[in-house]
Write an enzyme that holds these catalytic residues in place. Structure first.
Site, short mmCIF file in Angstrom:
data_model
loop_
_atom_site.label_atom_id
_atom_site.label_comp_id
_atom_site.label_asym_id
_atom_site.label_seq_id
_atom_site.Cartn_x
_atom_site.Cartn_y
_atom_site.Cartn_z
N GLY A 163 0.49 -1.23 0.42
CA GLY A 163 -0.04 0.18 -0.14
C GLY A 163 0.69 1.16 0.16
N CYS A 164 0.36 2.03 -0.02
CA CYS A 164 0.72 4.23 0.23
C CYS A 164 2.20 3.72 1.37
CB CYS A 164 -0.73 4.30 0.83
SG CYS A 164 -2.00 4.53 -0.54
N PHE A 165 1.94 3.23 2.66
CA PHE A 165 3.66 3.65 2.68
C PHE A 165 4.69 2.46 2.31
CE2 PHE A 165 1.70 -0.56 4.74
CZ PHE A 165 2.73 -1.16 5.16
N ALA A 166 4.51 1.67 1.24
CA ALA A 166 5.72 1.28 0.52
C ALA A 166 6.87 2.13 -0.03
CB ALA A 166 5.25 0.11 -0.42
N PHE A 372 2.32 6.48 4.65
CA PHE A 372 1.01 6.15 5.96
C PHE A 372 0.75 5.34 4.46
CE2 PHE A 372 -0.10 10.71 4.86
CZ PHE A 372 -1.22 10.31 3.80
#
EC number: 2.3.1.74
Length: 388
Positions: A163-166, A372
């Site tokens: 997801g977006c934190f990666a 995040f």
């Protein structure tokens, strides 16, 4: 006889992991956000849902996005009508697209990064590939190795469904690899395509509709290594410190579930509040050892998420408007590209170096890369700029 400690010492790099090159790529299909609601409700045969369309129009208007890039075109959707329904079994159709296009788009970004790096691709020792768009075996890391013609014994790491934190996670892993393997050169690629999440509207699942208003396609690549070769490799940013944490009392804040209908997206309304509530502690752990408490004195690479998140973070920390300007610019020009976003932001900062600045960090010495995503998980990377 050589001791284990001597072997370990010889294996370690001397200096910190450093970003040596950046490359980005998007599909050619550009979508205008101002006309997207009309297109979206027409292509999904949902024009009769007038109240929901008005709500979606407001979401798009408030998104601060001007345009996005998407692999999925009207032609592709007409060939795969199950993807246009809200909850029709469509995973096969989606998988057929992403298992081919995710590595292909990743290759475009990687080729640009390798070209900027200026070294032969045979010197790449490790490959990290990250995507939230589909799952397959052998993975996108294997496919990219073949597409680029990398050596068959390059050490590969495949990260699915982060997801977006990666965008921060991959740099954390690359830092550990580069600093613990002398001479390592790590190719890091994040590639995201919304074919896995595109679906028609539903008045019972408004958080899915938020995703349809925000997400776009993009791929980003960096080369990471320690001890840059003088006069040959150009250091951009040093990766000084990294951390990951799960925000307390945040379970279910951001979820994604792979189903027969594709990847479904769920988020709570209080995501901006959860992020802003926890960012202070994350920054304190990162910058207290550096005696930095004024977060206007550092440069910012923040995952854009959405405008409400950026607004609350800026308000919580008392950030000046210019601190989030580049983040908002990336959101405006590309939408939320999940794991690829922060590298697009890094690329924008690198390009600004050509405008007479003294360091790669907009004339500032220290910076933070902050991400995040599902969990709710937070990634923090402390960056040190390099003199030009």
């Amino acid at each position: 006889m050589v001791s284990v400690s001597e072997i370990r010492q010889a294996q370690r790099a001397e200096g910190p992991a450093t970003i040596l090159a950046i490359g980005t790529a998007t599909p050619p299909n550009c979508v205008d956000q101002s006309t997207y609601p009309d297109y979206y409700f027409r292509i999904t045969n949902s024009e009769h849902m007038t109240d929901l369309k008005e709500k979606f129009q407001r979401m798009c208007d408030k998104s601060m996005i001007k345009k996005r890039y998407m692999h999925v075109t009207e032609e592709i959707l007409k060939e795969n009508p199950s993807m246009c329904a809200y909850m029709a079994p469509s995973l096969d159709a989606r998988q057929d697209i992403v298992v081919v296009e995710v590595p292909r788009l990743g290759k475009e970004a990687a080729v640009k990064a390798i070209k900027e790096w200026g070294q032969p691709k045979s010197k790449i020792t490790h490959l990290i590939f990250c995507t939230t768009s589909g799952v397959d075996m052998p993975g996108a890391d294997y496919q990219l190795t073949k597409l680029l013609g990398l050596r068959p014994y390059v050490k590969r790491y495949m990260m699915y469904q982060q997801g977006c934190f990666a965008g921060g996670t991959v740099l954390r892993l690359a830092k550990d690899l580069a600093e613990n393997n002398k001479g390592a050169r790590v190719l890091v690629v994040c590639s995201e395509i919304t074919a896995v999440t595109f679906r028609g509207p539903s008045d019972t699942h408004l958080d899915s509709l938020v995703g349809q208003a925000l997400f776009g396609d993009g791929a980003a690549a960096v080369i990471v290594g320690s001890d840059p070769i003088p006069q040959i490799e150009k250091p951009l940013f040093e990766l000084v410190w990294t951390a990951q944490t799960i925000a307390p009392d945040s379970e279910g804040a951001i979820d994604g579930h792979l189903r027969e209908v594709g990847l479904t997206f769920h988020l709570l309304k209080d995501v901006p509040g959860i992020v802003s509530k926890n960012i202070g502690k994350a920054l304190s752990e990162a910058f207290d050892p550096l005696n930095i408490s004024d977060y206007n004195s550092i440069f910012w690479i923040a995952h854009p998420g959405g405008p409400a998140i950026l607004d609350q973070v800026a308000q919580k920390l008392g950030l000046k408007p210019e601190k989030m300007k580049a983040t908002r610019d990336v959101l405006s020009d590309y939408g939320n590209m999940s794991s690829a976003c922060v590298t697009f932001h890094l690329d924008e900062i690198e390009k600004s170096v050509e405008n007479g600045l003294k360091t790669t960090g907009k004339d500032l010495e220290w910076g933070v890369l902050f991400g995040f995503g599902p969990g709710l998980s937070l990634e923090t990377v402390v960056l040190h700029s390099v003199a030009i």
